[in-house]
Scaffold this motif. Structure first.
Motif, PDB file in Angstrom:
ATOM      1  N   HIS A  29       0.829  -1.210   0.000  1.00 15.55           N
ATOM      2  CA  HIS A  29       0.000   0.000   0.000  1.00 15.55           C
ATOM      3  C   HIS A  29       0.865   1.262   0.000  1.00 15.55           C
ATOM      4  O   HIS A  29       0.627   2.204   0.760  1.00 15.55           O
ATOM      5  CB  HIS A  29      -0.958   0.010   1.195  1.00 15.55           C
ATOM      6  CG  HIS A  29      -1.825  -1.200   1.302  1.00 15.55           C
ATOM      7  ND1 HIS A  29      -2.861  -1.445   0.436  1.00 15.55           N
ATOM      8  CD2 HIS A  29      -1.788  -2.258   2.165  1.00 15.55           C
ATOM      9  CE1 HIS A  29      -3.450  -2.593   0.756  1.00 15.55           C
ATOM     10  NE2 HIS A  29      -2.816  -3.104   1.784  1.00 15.55           N
ATOM     11  N   ILE A  30       1.882   1.292  -0.866  1.00 11.24           N
ATOM     12  CA  ILE A  30       2.784   2.433  -0.948  1.00 11.24           C
ATOM     13  C   ILE A  30       2.149   3.510  -1.811  1.00 11.24           C
ATOM     14  O   ILE A  30       1.763   3.266  -2.964  1.00 11.24           O
ATOM     15  CB  ILE A  30       4.155   2.021  -1.531  1.00 11.24           C
ATOM     16  CG1 ILE A  30       4.733   0.830  -0.751  1.00 11.24           C
ATOM     17  CG2 ILE A  30       5.116   3.200  -1.526  1.00 11.24           C
ATOM     18  CD1 ILE A  30       4.952   1.101   0.717  1.00 11.24           C
ATOM     19  N   HIS A  31       2.043   4.723  -1.256  1.00  8.23           N
ATOM     20  CA  HIS A  31       1.433   5.837  -1.978  1.00  8.23           C
ATOM     21  C   HIS A  31       2.212   7.114  -1.719  1.00  8.23           C
ATOM     22  O   HIS A  31       3.021   7.193  -0.792  1.00  8.23           O
ATOM     23  CB  HIS A  31      -0.031   6.026  -1.546  1.00  8.23           C
ATOM     24  CG  HIS A  31      -0.917   4.860  -1.868  1.00  8.23           C
ATOM     25  ND1 HIS A  31      -1.393   4.607  -3.142  1.00  8.23           N
ATOM     26  CD2 HIS A  31      -1.414   3.872  -1.080  1.00  8.23           C
ATOM     27  CE1 HIS A  31      -2.140   3.514  -3.124  1.00  8.23           C
ATOM     28  NE2 HIS A  31      -2.176   3.052  -1.884  1.00  8.23           N
ATOM     29  N   SER A  32       1.912   8.130  -2.521  1.00 13.08           N
ATOM     30  CA  SER A  32       2.595   9.423  -2.401  1.00 13.08           C
ATOM     31  C   SER A  32       2.125  10.148  -1.146  1.00 13.08           C
ATOM     32  O   SER A  32       1.104   9.798  -0.526  1.00 13.08           O
ATOM     33  CB  SER A  32       2.320  10.286  -3.627  1.00 13.08           C
ATOM     34  OG  SER A  32       0.951  10.649  -3.668  1.00 13.08           O
ATOM     35  N   ILE A  33       2.838  11.212  -0.814  1.00 15.54           N
ATOM     36  CA  ILE A  33       2.557  11.929   0.427  1.00 15.54           C
ATOM     37  C   ILE A  33       1.199  12.624   0.395  1.00 15.54           C
ATOM     38  O   ILE A  33       0.594  12.899   1.427  1.00 15.54           O
ATOM     39  CB  ILE A  33       3.684  12.946   0.718  1.00 15.54           C
ATOM     40  CG1 ILE A  33       3.618  13.402   2.184  1.00 15.54           C
ATOM     41  CG2 ILE A  33       3.605  14.136  -0.251  1.00 15.54           C
ATOM     42  CD1 ILE A  33       4.833  14.173   2.627  1.00 15.54           C
ATOM     43  N   GLY A  34       0.688  12.903  -0.807  1.00 15.18           N
ATOM     44  CA  GLY A  34      -0.609  13.576  -0.911  1.00 15.18           C
ATOM     45  C   GLY A  34      -1.786  12.642  -1.067  1.00 15.18           C
ATOM     46  O   GLY A  34      -2.894  13.074  -1.389  1.00 15.18           O
ATOM     47  N   PHE A  35      -1.584  11.360  -0.794  1.00 23.00           N
ATOM     48  CA  PHE A  35      -2.622  10.349  -1.009  1.00 23.00           C
ATOM     49  C   PHE A  35      -3.913  10.674  -0.274  1.00 23.00           C
ATOM     50  O   PHE A  35      -5.013  10.545  -0.826  1.00 23.00           O
ATOM     51  CB  PHE A  35      -2.082   8.988  -0.570  1.00 23.00           C
ATOM     52  CG  PHE A  35      -3.097   7.885  -0.547  1.00 23.00           C
ATOM     53  CD1 PHE A  35      -3.526   7.289  -1.724  1.00 23.00           C
ATOM     54  CD2 PHE A  35      -3.625   7.421   0.656  1.00 23.00           C
ATOM     55  CE1 PHE A  35      -4.450   6.261  -1.711  1.00 23.00           C
ATOM     56  CE2 PHE A  35      -4.550   6.395   0.687  1.00 23.00           C
ATOM     57  CZ  PHE A  35      -4.963   5.820  -0.507  1.00 23.00           C
ATOM     58  N   PHE A  36      -3.810  11.120   0.972  1.00 23.35           N
ATOM     59  CA  PHE A  36      -5.013  11.308   1.786  1.00 23.35           C
ATOM     60  C   PHE A  36      -5.841  12.501   1.350  1.00 23.35           C
ATOM     61  O   PHE A  36      -7.036  12.569   1.651  1.00 23.35           O
ATOM     62  CB  PHE A  36      -4.639  11.425   3.264  1.00 23.35           C
ATOM     63  CG  PHE A  36      -4.124  10.146   3.848  1.00 23.35           C
ATOM     64  CD1 PHE A  36      -4.922   9.020   3.908  1.00 23.35           C
ATOM     65  CD2 PHE A  36      -2.822  10.049   4.319  1.00 23.35           C
ATOM     66  CE1 PHE A  36      -4.449   7.827   4.427  1.00 23.35           C
ATOM     67  CE2 PHE A  36      -2.344   8.872   4.850  1.00 23.35           C
ATOM     68  CZ  PHE A  36      -3.152   7.756   4.897  1.00 23.35           C
ATOM     69  N   LEU A  37      -5.231  13.444   0.623  1.00 24.27           N
ATOM     70  CA  LEU A  37      -6.020  14.568   0.101  1.00 24.27           C
ATOM     71  C   LEU A  37      -7.028  14.056  -0.925  1.00 24.27           C
ATOM     72  O   LEU A  37      -8.175  14.525  -0.962  1.00 24.27           O
ATOM     73  CB  LEU A  37      -5.097  15.612  -0.521  1.00 24.27           C
ATOM     74  CG  LEU A  37      -4.118  16.291   0.442  1.00 24.27           C
ATOM     75  CD1 LEU A  37      -3.250  17.301  -0.306  1.00 24.27           C
ATOM     76  CD2 LEU A  37      -4.863  16.962   1.598  1.00 24.27           C
ATOM     77  N   GLY A  38      -6.621  13.093  -1.725  1.00 26.95           N
ATOM     78  CA  GLY A  38      -7.557  12.489  -2.668  1.00 26.95           C
ATOM     79  C   GLY A  38      -8.641  11.695  -1.971  1.00 26.95           C
ATOM     80  O   GLY A  38      -9.803  11.696  -2.404  1.00 26.95           O
ATOM     81  N   ILE A  39      -8.291  11.016  -0.891  1.00 26.50           N
ATOM     82  CA  ILE A  39      -9.282  10.264  -0.112  1.00 26.50           C
ATOM     83  C   ILE A  39     -10.323  11.216   0.463  1.00 26.50           C
ATOM     84  O   ILE A  39     -11.534  10.953   0.404  1.00 26.50           O
ATOM     85  CB  ILE A  39      -8.597   9.470   1.011  1.00 26.50           C
ATOM     86  CG1 ILE A  39      -7.682   8.389   0.422  1.00 26.50           C
ATOM     87  CG2 ILE A  39      -9.629   8.849   1.954  1.00 26.50           C
ATOM     88  CD1 ILE A  39      -8.400   7.370  -0.432  1.00 26.50           C
ATOM     89  N   ILE A  40      -9.878  12.340   1.013  1.00 25.18           N
ATOM     90  CA  ILE A  40     -10.813  13.315   1.579  1.00 25.18           C
ATOM     91  C   ILE A  40     -11.724  13.860   0.492  1.00 25.18           C
ATOM     92  O   ILE A  40     -12.949  13.969   0.682  1.00 25.18           O
ATOM     93  CB  ILE A  40     -10.037  14.449   2.273  1.00 25.18           C
ATOM     94  CG1 ILE A  40      -9.351  13.921   3.534  1.00 25.18           C
ATOM     95  CG2 ILE A  40     -10.972  15.606   2.621  1.00 25.18           C
ATOM     96  CD1 ILE A  40      -8.426  14.910   4.197  1.00 25.18           C
ATOM     97  N   ALA A  41     -11.168  14.192  -0.671  1.00 25.90           N
ATOM     98  CA  ALA A  41     -11.967  14.784  -1.743  1.00 25.90           C
ATOM     99  C   ALA A  41     -13.028  13.828  -2.273  1.00 25.90           C
ATOM    100  O   ALA A  41     -14.179  14.231  -2.507  1.00 25.90           O
ATOM    101  CB  ALA A  41     -11.049  15.237  -2.879  1.00 25.90           C
ATOM    102  N   ALA A  42     -12.679  12.555  -2.442  1.00 27.09           N
ATOM    103  CA  ALA A  42     -13.598  11.604  -3.082  1.00 27.09           C
ATOM    104  C   ALA A  42     -14.396  10.780  -2.084  1.00 27.09           C
ATOM    105  O   ALA A  42     -15.630  10.699  -2.170  1.00 27.09           O
ATOM    106  CB  ALA A  42     -12.812  10.675  -4.017  1.00 27.09           C
ATOM    107  N   ASP A  43     -13.716  10.174  -1.111  1.00 25.07           N
ATOM    108  CA  ASP A  43     -14.395   9.251  -0.200  1.00 25.07           C
ATOM    109  C   ASP A  43     -15.215   9.974   0.864  1.00 25.07           C
ATOM    110  O   ASP A  43     -16.150   9.384   1.416  1.00 25.07           O
ATOM    111  CB  ASP A  43     -13.375   8.340   0.485  1.00 25.07           C
ATOM    112  CG  ASP A  43     -12.750   7.357  -0.481  1.00 25.07           C
ATOM    113  OD1 ASP A  43     -12.989   7.491  -1.693  1.00 25.07           O
ATOM    114  OD2 ASP A  43     -12.023   6.455  -0.035  1.00 25.07           O
ATOM    115  N   TRP A  44     -14.845  11.214   1.168  1.00 28.32           N
ATOM    116  CA  TRP A  44     -15.568  11.929   2.210  1.00 28.32           C
ATOM    117  C   TRP A  44     -16.765  12.714   1.662  1.00 28.32           C
ATOM    118  O   TRP A  44     -17.302  13.586   2.345  1.00 28.32           O
ATOM    119  CB  TRP A  44     -14.628  12.874   2.955  1.00 28.32           C
ATOM    120  CG  TRP A  44     -13.702  12.163   3.897  1.00 28.32           C
ATOM    121  CD1 TRP A  44     -13.325  10.857   3.868  1.00 28.32           C
ATOM    122  CD2 TRP A  44     -13.015  12.738   5.017  1.00 28.32           C
ATOM    123  NE1 TRP A  44     -12.446  10.575   4.885  1.00 28.32           N
ATOM    124  CE2 TRP A  44     -12.236  11.709   5.607  1.00 28.32           C
ATOM    125  CE3 TRP A  44     -12.964  14.013   5.578  1.00 28.32           C
ATOM    126  CZ2 TRP A  44     -11.440  11.923   6.731  1.00 28.32           C
ATOM    127  CZ3 TRP A  44     -12.163  14.241   6.680  1.00 28.32           C
ATOM    128  CH2 TRP A  44     -11.405  13.195   7.256  1.00 28.32           C
TER     129      TRP A  44
END
Length: 574
Positions: free
Chosen positions: A276-291
């Motif tokens: 599950h290796i991802h870039s440092i900005g991975f969670f910004l995409g999670i917030i935008a789409a999943d939230w």
């Protein structure tokens, strides 16, 4: 700070009575989160593993050292599996028990968000915050699953509730100690539960700078120290018996389990994750789409947040500062999964609470919510219609592993959503999204669960395997997944889970030949290689994107060992 307005005098939101609003909102939450429970079995990748461990606990009484089959399961602490086992003792149904801890955790988190927002602001803000959290996609989807992260969210929300009752509405030392205690319970559930205590960082800053709404305390180092003791109590309550038992029995497997669970699954997994290796900005995409739809409100929420922070209002600094610290902590690790920041979602809804009554009336917000409802509903309806009428290549590929009736489910969800959007229109778009969310999860629970269960749970292939073997024969599992052992019918045996497949195959063949008249082997096709004559074997079926076969001793090629070194390491899970 003034005490919160009681429910008897609270200004209601829409029903004219705050208590009735709370009751109906609770029933709505129970419907959205609970509908479909009892209609499916555990689904990969995580659910069968935890249910299997809990099942073993109930059958064999192995509570301190969890087992996955005959092997120890050292990847996670046992609290979640304990609760599943307890739920089974209460319900006597694994189909209900494996999902019950997540359901109770979700309902508890909603109640805590409501109550804290009511105390900090008012009933209307609290109710809207809880409902916004409920209909946020990431929250509802994850809390309807039987994984550890939903339970961790519940413990961390309870820990944050206790801390904020003390730090913003206090002094309330008992709530502080309760918050610290459940942060410790979070550690025993999954090591990162300690992150709840990061709430003390923005509190220390706000107190030093003299921010408003920070509770004032008498200087008492002893009371603060009791918080550390409360935190350590559940941790030591688990660690000490485990370590003493491992030392007393002298079992090297238990010693290795202790080493792995205390160090390998915490520090090492954070610093050098296996996947599950991802870039440092991975969670910004999670917030935008999943939230969604909560994230849709952020452009309108950020300016009011900034104004309140400029006015030095600690009621916003503490939750927002904690969310930032959580994001920074998990972003610095190379390994990232969407569920890592799930506990931040209730706190985000809390921080948004006082703006929600005004935000949800803004034309721009209503247009955005209407577009989300109509857009998602239209996409579902279009996908279902195209798959049913034109059978494009992407739908045929999906149907290889799913029942073709799935497209009727898509069409029903989409058509229902478009009808809701047409009835509620832009003016009542927040209500429209809530109704669409209820439709999505009810159709998914009542129709989707039974439709997908045979394939996703491995129930179908294991029932067919038993029909092939007959009622009395013993089935040996090779290259098995947790759902295979969990769903197995009748007498079965296995040859290790993490053991390399060639070794499993060799051990299984020796076992098979010891009593060929009463034994069968059930194997993943990739693990058989060229060592099984498929003309003499029986194809069982397709499940979980895998092909499964059964064979007896006469199908085995003598002296053959499959090539490769495949195994069931968790990094290869679905």
């Amino acid at each position: 700070m003034k005490p919160p307005v009681s429910l008897n005098r609270a200004h209601p939101l829409w029903l004219g009575n705050a208590r009735r609003e709370l009751l109906w909102s609770g029933l709505f939450a129970l419907f959205v989160l609970g509908i479909g429970i009892g209609l499916r079995d555990p689904w990969p990748s995580d659910e069968p593993r935890f249910a299997l461990v809990a099942h073993w606990m109930v059958e064999h009484g192995q509570w301190l050292f969890p087992h996955r089959g005959h092997e120890l399961y050292p990847d996670k602490p046992p609290v979640f599996m304990w609760l599943q086992a307890l739920a089974y003792f209460l319900t006597r149904s694994w189909r209900i028990a494996f999902l019950l801890p997540s359901l109770l955790s979700a309902m508890g988190a909603l109640a805590l968000v409501y109550d804290l927002a009511r105390r900090l602001w008012n009933h209307r803000s609290g109710l809207l915050a809880a409902l916004t959290l409920l209909v946020t996609i990431h929250f509802t989807y994850q809390m309807r699953n039987a994984q550890i992260d939903p339970l961790l969210l519940g413990w961390m929300t309870l820990a944050n509730y206790g801390l904020l009752r003390h730090l913003l509405l206090g002094p309330a030392w008992r709530w502080f100690w309760i918050g610290c205690f459940f942060a410790g319970v979070g550690v025993v559930t999954k090591g990162v539960g300690v992150l709840a205590l990061l709430m003390l960082v923005p509190f220390a800053f706000a107190r030093r700078r003299g921010w408003r709404h920070v509770a004032r305390f008498d200087g008492s180092a002893g009371r603060w120290a009791l918080g550390a003791l409360a935190f350590l109590l559940p941790v030591l309550g688990w660690v000490v018996p485990m370590v003493l038992t491992a030392h007393a029995d002298g079992d090297p497997q238990h010693a290795e389990y202790v080493k792995n669970i205390l160090f390998g699954q915490t520090v090492h997994r954070y610093a050098a994750p296996p996947g599950h290796i991802h870039s440092i900005g991975f969670f910004l995409g999670i917030i935008a789409a999943d939230w969604l739809p909560l994230s849709l409100l952020l452009p309108w929420a950020i300016p009011p947040w900034w104004r309140r922070l400029k006015r030095r209002d600690a009621r916003f600094l503490l939750p927002l500062g904690w969310i930032v610290l959580i994001l920074v902590f998990f972003s610095l690790s190379p390994g990232k999964r969407d569920v890592y920041i799930l506990p931040a979602l209730p706190i985000a809804a809390l921080a948004m609470a006082p703006m929600l009554p005004a935000l949800l009336r803004r034309p721009g917000v209503c247009r955005a919510l209407f577009a989300l409802t109509a857009g998602l509903a239209g996409a579902l309806a279009l996908a279902g219609a195209l798959a049913l009428i034109r059978h494009p290549s992407w739908s045929v590929k999906i149907e290889h592993s799913l029942d073709p009736q799935i497209w009727w489910l898509f069409l029903a969800m989409g058509a229902g959503g478009l009808l809701i959007a047409a009835l509620t229109r832009v003016r009542h778009a927040p209500l429209g999204w809530a109704a669409f969310a209820a439709l999505l999860w009810s159709v998914y629970g009542l129709w989707g669960y039974p439709l997908l269960n045979a394939d996703r749970s491995a129930l179908g292939v294991m029932e067919k395997a038993r029909a092939i073997a007959g009622p009395d024969a013993t089935i040996g599992l090779v290259a098995w997944k947790e759902q295979n052992l969990l769903m197995a019918q009748g007498p079965v045996t296995e040859f290790g889970f993490l053991k390399p497949w060639p070794q499993q195959f060799s051990d299984a063949v020796a076992w098979l030949k010891a009593d060929p008249a009463h034994r069968w082997l059930f194997s993943l096709d990739a693990a058989m290689g060229d060592c099984v004559q498929k003309a003499k074997a029986t194809y069982v079926g397709h499940a979980n994107r895998r092909e499964w076969w059964m064979f007896r001793a006469d199908a085995v090629v003598n002296g053959c060992t499959p090539g490769g070194a495949g195994n069931n390491d968790d990094s290869s899970e679905d």
